[in-house]
Design an enzyme around this catalytic site. Structure first.
Site, mmCIF file in Angstrom:
data_model
loop_
_atom_site.group_PDB
_atom_site.id
_atom_site.type_symbol
_atom_site.label_atom_id
_atom_site.label_comp_id
_atom_site.label_asym_id
_atom_site.label_seq_id
_atom_site.Cartn_x
_atom_site.Cartn_y
_atom_site.Cartn_z
ATOM 1 N N GLU A 762 6.637 -6.556 1.111
ATOM 2 C CA GLU A 762 6.340 -7.226 2.383
ATOM 3 C C GLU A 762 5.011 -6.664 2.839
ATOM 4 O OE1 GLU A 762 8.053 -9.430 3.923
ATOM 5 O OE2 GLU A 762 10.149 -9.236 3.353
ATOM 6 N N CYS A 796 3.009 -6.419 11.768
ATOM 7 C CA CYS A 796 2.516 -7.290 10.696
ATOM 8 C C CYS A 796 2.541 -8.740 11.136
ATOM 9 C CB CYS A 796 3.356 -7.100 9.455
ATOM 10 S SG CYS A 796 5.092 -7.306 9.794
HETATM 11 P P1 NAD Z 1 0.135 1.391 3.962
HETATM 12 O O1 NAD Z 1 0.140 0.370 2.908
HETATM 13 O O2 NAD Z 1 -1.053 2.216 4.133
HETATM 14 O O3 NAD Z 1 1.339 2.379 3.735
HETATM 15 C C1 NAD Z 1 2.648 1.931 3.536
HETATM 16 C C2 NAD Z 1 3.426 2.979 2.756
HETATM 17 O O4 NAD Z 1 2.908 3.046 1.458
HETATM 18 C C3 NAD Z 1 3.334 4.381 3.315
HETATM 19 O O5 NAD Z 1 4.590 4.982 3.219
HETATM 20 C C4 NAD Z 1 2.373 5.049 2.396
HETATM 21 O O6 NAD Z 1 2.569 6.432 2.304
HETATM 22 C C5 NAD Z 1 2.694 4.395 1.086
HETATM 23 N N1 NAD Z 1 1.639 4.444 0.070
HETATM 24 C C6 NAD Z 1 0.315 4.484 0.259
HETATM 25 N N2 NAD Z 1 -0.317 4.532 -0.935
HETATM 26 C C7 NAD Z 1 0.629 4.506 -1.889
HETATM 27 C C8 NAD Z 1 0.610 4.501 -3.298
HETATM 28 N N3 NAD Z 1 -0.518 4.534 -3.975
HETATM 29 N N4 NAD Z 1 1.764 4.460 -3.948
HETATM 30 C C9 NAD Z 1 2.925 4.397 -3.291
HETATM 31 N N5 NAD Z 1 3.012 4.415 -1.959
HETATM 32 C C10 NAD Z 1 1.867 4.467 -1.262
HETATM 33 O O7 NAD Z 1 0.531 0.632 5.288
HETATM 34 P P2 NAD Z 1 0.679 1.199 6.764
HETATM 35 O O8 NAD Z 1 -0.678 1.472 7.305
HETATM 36 O O9 NAD Z 1 1.685 2.290 6.817
HETATM 37 O O10 NAD Z 1 1.311 -0.062 7.494
HETATM 38 C C11 NAD Z 1 0.576 -1.106 7.974
HETATM 39 C C12 NAD Z 1 0.597 -2.275 7.015
HETATM 40 O O11 NAD Z 1 1.941 -2.654 6.762
HETATM 41 C C13 NAD Z 1 -0.066 -3.496 7.550
HETATM 42 O O12 NAD Z 1 -0.831 -4.101 6.558
HETATM 43 C C14 NAD Z 1 1.100 -4.374 7.940
HETATM 44 O O13 NAD Z 1 0.785 -5.746 7.964
HETATM 45 C C15 NAD Z 1 2.077 -4.046 6.894
HETATM 46 N N6 NAD Z 1 3.426 -4.380 7.336
HETATM 47 C C16 NAD Z 1 4.039 -5.447 6.761
HETATM 48 C C17 NAD Z 1 5.307 -5.814 7.184
HETATM 49 C C18 NAD Z 1 6.021 -7.003 6.601
HETATM 50 O O14 NAD Z 1 7.219 -7.117 6.793
HETATM 51 N N7 NAD Z 1 5.345 -7.896 5.927
HETATM 52 C C19 NAD Z 1 5.945 -5.049 8.148
HETATM 53 C C20 NAD Z 1 5.291 -3.964 8.708
HETATM 54 C C21 NAD Z 1 4.035 -3.630 8.262
#
Ligand code: NAD
Length: 975
Positions: A762, A796
């Site tokens: 997501e 999001c």
């Molecule tokens: P992010 O992608 O930076 O981080 C999300 C998670 O991924 C964190 O736990 C992070 O530690 C982990 N992560 C980062 N790099 C990684 C890697 N290389 N391998 C594995 N895990 C890794 O996102 P964020 O800043 O925490 O959240 C904001 C984003 O999330 C926005 O883009 C938002 O739109 C999205 N979001 C989407 C939904 C949805 O349901 N579509 C819901 C909430 C947030």
């Protein structure tokens, strides 16, 4: 009156959500032995018979309801048209709206056998004609058809204007006074209460405009003179939400600093003129606040105008607390040595109150669910008002003949002065009969004084009012509706309402989703006993840093979870589901504790926190139900002698990686879904929010999940997250976060040897809202402000791109600008904060850089002020950009981009689709077929029509996107 400091909040009234029957007891008990109902029936029966013998004129509200009941397709279409058509500036859209609404009803049929030929002709002829000329859909019609269509629309507009005119006394106060003088000529004892039409102010400019119009009305009414008494002269009704943009409990300080002095100015004018000024009642969540405001004004009146007896308040009998309100108003009068006028109404926001309580998961409803309970309450309040006759002058607003007769009886017994009120354009028949009362009849003092509540304003403002009145009186159970229905006998119509019904008419909010899944418990932050524990938890919570796992520790955890898999998968489904339900119940009971954590760690406002905890509770309960429904063995059909069974089972260790913006709800949703399906789970929260996640995993263990079935692993995404994904024991990944990280995870998984590992992702969105010229600007602006700026735009689903039709863009933008300026951007721990900080320095830097770029390349439309120097606050902003395509990447903060559009809506939807994301879309239109078509064309996961576009509810609005926004499965849905 100078600006004053708000008195401390206190609960004057009982709890607003009591068990209905229990709360009704006080009302019933107070009526014991008070009413002789057979005598009421005797008095009212001739009125009913006479009204039926001489039906209301064709233009009266009751005729309209009879002709086109709002429960019918025709009634609904007419109401929709009445609400929207007059504000549509462009002809093409007006044609589309008219075609859409008239096309879905059968007006020929509805007017058949009508007693109201003129109305039938007025509406039906234009409408029937429209069938011939209006295009069936929005496909471009030929020239002849277009000319015909415009004529039909012009006729419909005219019909609706004529109709609307019957319900306003005048477009201006002067016009209204002339009309009143005409009616007074016929009946000199009539009084009027002018109501200057308008919705709640969204901008300071709106509020100033309403203030000026109230001031002007009072001055015009009195011509600078002084009336003999407020009871014997015309008065005015004012709505506090029109005079201040933020007339809300959470904004107490501002209400007292700004609104109260404004109202005091009007009160001073009314007092000097010695006329009645009544404060209209609004929603239940403002009730306590309204009494605080009322008392502050009373104190001012006691100091400046102690002789004036014209200050008043409306009390709604449909409130479960109405009797207590009456007593409280009397107590205020006594405390300040004053006498007030009190208008008793039934109440106009019933549907809204019910919906709010359901959505918020409150323990009950603030209003009676049975119409007859409102009737009982009305009579009890009437008796109580009469009992306080020394300090209150009751004004009974009702069109119900039985209620009127009962009031007359009660008042005579009490020997108290009172008046009756009716709405302009309604109840004329009943009042004609009431006013015929013979002075020589028993009781003998002739008819009581009658006041007409008279809306004043332009058609545009009338229609929202009209729709509210239609809703209020159009319900099948309403007296006005039944009076017009000859199948209801006079005896039935006037049957005693004093029999309460044991069960509520609707399931209570906790039972909204049926017996199997309890709605998560919410909290009404305007109710002191509900918010105090939350504020205390916030004050007491401290979030200490927690140690991160190393990649080696992550590996060890994967080993433990892999070993635990078999035993966990072998647990019966019912046991796994029971653990989820237990976890849901534990979390439900710990709302305050988790809110404290979310405010402190996630930097979220209290309202957002309550919603988030509830979402997590819903996830636990919903996935437990879904698992039992969908994962049970399914026998399949087959040839004789074969037994085919579909069996579903877990895959192994699922890696769940979540973002910081819903550190509890998304985290919990991923984990419990994977767990209940028989997987063991490595749960990695975002770096910024590990503590609330750890607390939730501990709660799962407490609920019975083994420690080798679910493990919390805190650490950087690039190391710990990446190691978990790359681990050979990883059998599936559930990820929510940015599109970029989802891609990185996808590549890692694709590069692995061994079994192919599924990824559920997501991700982000570039979410748009399409607004056409039929939309209600106030509704649009409310939805935009909430969707774009709530949670500091860190959702999001948040709105990033507002596409507003060029014909209404200037007005909508101006209102948006004014509404943005009213937001409070501050520390999330404060109740008054609308928009808190962004999550960290890095986010702040990214958003600020984007805003800087926009300052150079786009037109700044709106910017909120910062209320304090709290760290990492970003002022919500809106910029106008030239085209949809200018939007390139998701900016995760309170930054809104606005474009204007014209022509057909299809190319706009195509441009939005071309952005490549597909998470949420908002649509604001009154053209149903247009909303449907946009939804069909848009390549997005969730489409929201005529509402905000955030806050999807588990099991109600399953949530998830497509394209760059996700792999498709929906959170909180069956897939
Ligand atoms: P992010 O992608 O930076 O981080 C999300 C998670 O991924 C964190 O736990 C992070 O530690 C982990 N992560 C980062 N790099 C990684 C890697 N290389 N391998 C594995 N895990 C890794 O996102 P964020 O800043 O925490 O959240 C904001 C984003 O999330 C926005 O883009 C938002 O739109 C999205 N979001 C989407 C939904 C949805 O349901 N579509 C819901 C909430 C947030």
């Amino acid at each position: 009156m100078p600006s004053i400091t708000a008195p401390p909040a206190r609960a004057r009234l009982p709890h607003p959500y009591p068990p209905e029957l229990q709360a009704l007891q006080a009302a019933r008990a107070s009526l014991e032995g008070q009413l002789d109902w057979p005598a009421v029936q005797q008095a009212a029966t001739p009125w009913v018979n006479a009204v039926r013998a001489q039906p209301a004129p064709f233009w009266a509200m009751e005729s309209l309801l009879r002709e086109y009941p709002i429960s019918s397709a025709e009634g609904l279409a007419l109401m929709r048209l009445a609400e929207a058509l007059l504000r549509v500036p462009d002809a093409e859209t007006a044609v589309a709206l008219t075609a859409d609404q008239l096309g879905r009803a059968d007006f020929d049929e509805a007017s058949e056998g009508s007693q109201h030929k003129l109305l039938a002709q007025l509406s039906a002829s234009a409408i029937a004609m429209s069938k011939k000329f209006l295009p069936g859909s929005e496909h471009p019609p030929g020239l002849l058809q277009r000319l015909g269509a415009r004529t039909v629309v012009a006729a419909t507009v005219r019909a609706i204007q004529l109709l609307g005119r019957q319900f306003v006394l005048g477009r201006s106060i002067e016009e209204a006074m002339d009309a009143a003088a005409g009616q007074n000529g016929a009946l000199a004892s009539l009084r009027f209460s002018y109501d200057m039409l308008g919705e709640g102010a969204r901008t300071e400019r709106d509020a100033e405009r309403y203030l000026a119009s109230y001031r002007h009305a009072i001055t015009a009414m009195t011509g600078g003179g002084r009336a003999a008494s407020p009871m014997a002269s015309d008065g005015i009704s004012i709505k506090l939400s029109a005079l201040f943009t933020r007339y809300e409990d959470a904004q107490r300080e501002r209400v007292f600093a700004t609104l109260v002095p404004r109202v005091a100015g009007l009160v001073g004018l009314a007092a000097a003129a010695n006329i009645n000024l009544t404060i209209d009642a609004e929603e239940a969540e403002r009730l306590e606040l309204s009494l605080d405001v009322f008392e502050a004004l009373a104190a001012d009146i006691a100091a400046r105008h102690p002789q004036w007896q014209g200050f008043g308040l409306a009390v709604q009998a449909y409130q479960t607390r109405s009797l207590a309100v009456v007593d409280e108003v009397a107590a205020i009068a006594q405390r300040h040595g004053l006498k007030f006028m009190v208008r008793l109404v039934k109440g106009a926001y019933w549907d809204g109150e019910i919906k709010r309580a359901q959505e918020a998961g409150l323990p009950g409803y603030p209003v009676w669910t049975h119409k007859t309970h409102t009737d009982i309450s009305y009579l009890a309040c009437a008796a109580r008002l009469l009992a306080h006759a020394g300090v209150l002058y009751p004004q009974f607003a009702t069109h119900n003949a039985g209620t009127i007769a009962a009031i007359v009886q009660l008042a005579r017994k009490a020997g108290a002065a009172f008046e009756l009120q009716r709405l302009h354009g309604m109840g004329e028949g009943v009042y004609r009969e009431v006013l015929r009362q013979d002075p020589a009849a028993p009781g003998g003092e002739g008819p009581p004084p009658v006041r007409i509540y008279a809306p004043v304003g332009e058609h545009r403002d009338l229609l929202a009012y009209l729709v509210r009145r239609l809703l209020e009186n159009g319900a099948n159970s309403s007296f006005v509706h039944q009076l017009a229905d000859e199948h209801v006998s006079a005896g039935q119509l006037l049957a005693s309402p004093l029999q309460p019904v044991a069960e509520p008419a609707l399931p209570l909010p906790p039972a909204l989703y049926g017996a199997s899944r309890r709605n998560a418990t919410g909290a009404d932050l305007t109710v002191l006993p509900m918010r105090e524990p939350l504020l205390q938890a916030v004050a007491q919570t401290q979030v200490e840093p927690v140690a991160m796992a190393t990649p080696a520790e992550a590996g060890a955890a994967m080993q433990r979870l892999a070993s635990g898999f078999e035993a966990w998968a072998a647990r019966p489904l019912a046991e796994r589901a029971a653990i989820l339900r237990r976890a849901g119940d534990l979390l439900d009971a710990r709302l305050a504790e988790y809110c404290g954590l979310l405010v402190k760690e996630g930097r979220k406002t209290l309202g957002d926190c309550v919603a988030e905890v509830r979402e997590a509770v819903d996830f636990c309960r919903y996935y437990a139900d879904q698992a039992e429904l969908r994962l049970a063995d399914q026998p399949l059909p087959g040839p004789t002698g074969e037994s085919n069974v579909l069996r579903l089972h877990g895959r192994g260790v699922f890696v769940c990686i979540s973002p910081w913006n819903f550190p509890l709800a998304i985290f919990a949703g991923q984990v419990v879904a994977a767990l209940v399906a028989g997987n063991t789970v490595a749960a990695k929260p975002a770096e910024q929010t590990p503590v609330v996640a750890r607390r939730f995993v501990a709660l799962l263990h407490e609920a019975g999940a083994p420690t080798d079935a679910v493990a919390w692993l805190h650490g950087p995404g690039e190391t710990v997250g990446a190691a978990l994904v790359a681990d050979p024991r990883c059998a599936g990944v559930c990820f929510t976060g940015s599109t970029a990280v989802a891609r990185a995870i996808h590549r890692t998984l694709a590069g692995k040897d061994g079994p192919i590992v599924p990824l559920i992702a997501e991700t982000g969105g570039l979410n748009a809202m399409i607004v056409d010229s039929t939309a209600l600007p106030e509704q649009v602006v409310d939805a935009v402000v909430q969707s774009a700026f709530r949670s500091a735009g860190q959702r999001c689903s948040a709105l990033r791109l507002l596409c507003v039709h060029e014909s209404v863009a200037d007005g909508v933008i101006e209102m948006l600008c004014g509404a943005t300026a009213e937001l409070r951007v501050d520390d999330p721990a404060l109740l008054a904060t609308d928009v808190g900080p962004v999550i960290d320095e890095q986010a702040l830097a990214g958003i600020t850089a984007h805003i800087q770029r926009l300052r150079g390349s786009a037109r700044l439309l709106a910017e909120a002020p910062l209320a304090s120097a709290h760290p990492q606050l970003v002022a919500p902003v809106a910029f106008e950009i030239a085209s949809v395509a200018e939007l390139k990447e998701e900016i995760f903060g309170p930054v809104l981009h606005v474009v204007r559009w014209g022509g057909s809506v299809e190319p706009l939807v195509a441009q939005i689709n071309a952005l490549g994301y597909g998470l949420t879309l908002g649509v604001q239109t009154r053209i149903d077929s247009r909303a449907q078509r946009i939804a069909a064309l848009a390549r997005v996961g969730n489409v929201y029509v005529n509402r905000n576009m955030i806050g999807a509810v588990v099991g109600v609005q399953p949530f998830g996107g497509e394209g760059l926004s996700g792999t498709g499965p929906k959170a909180g849905g069956p897939h």
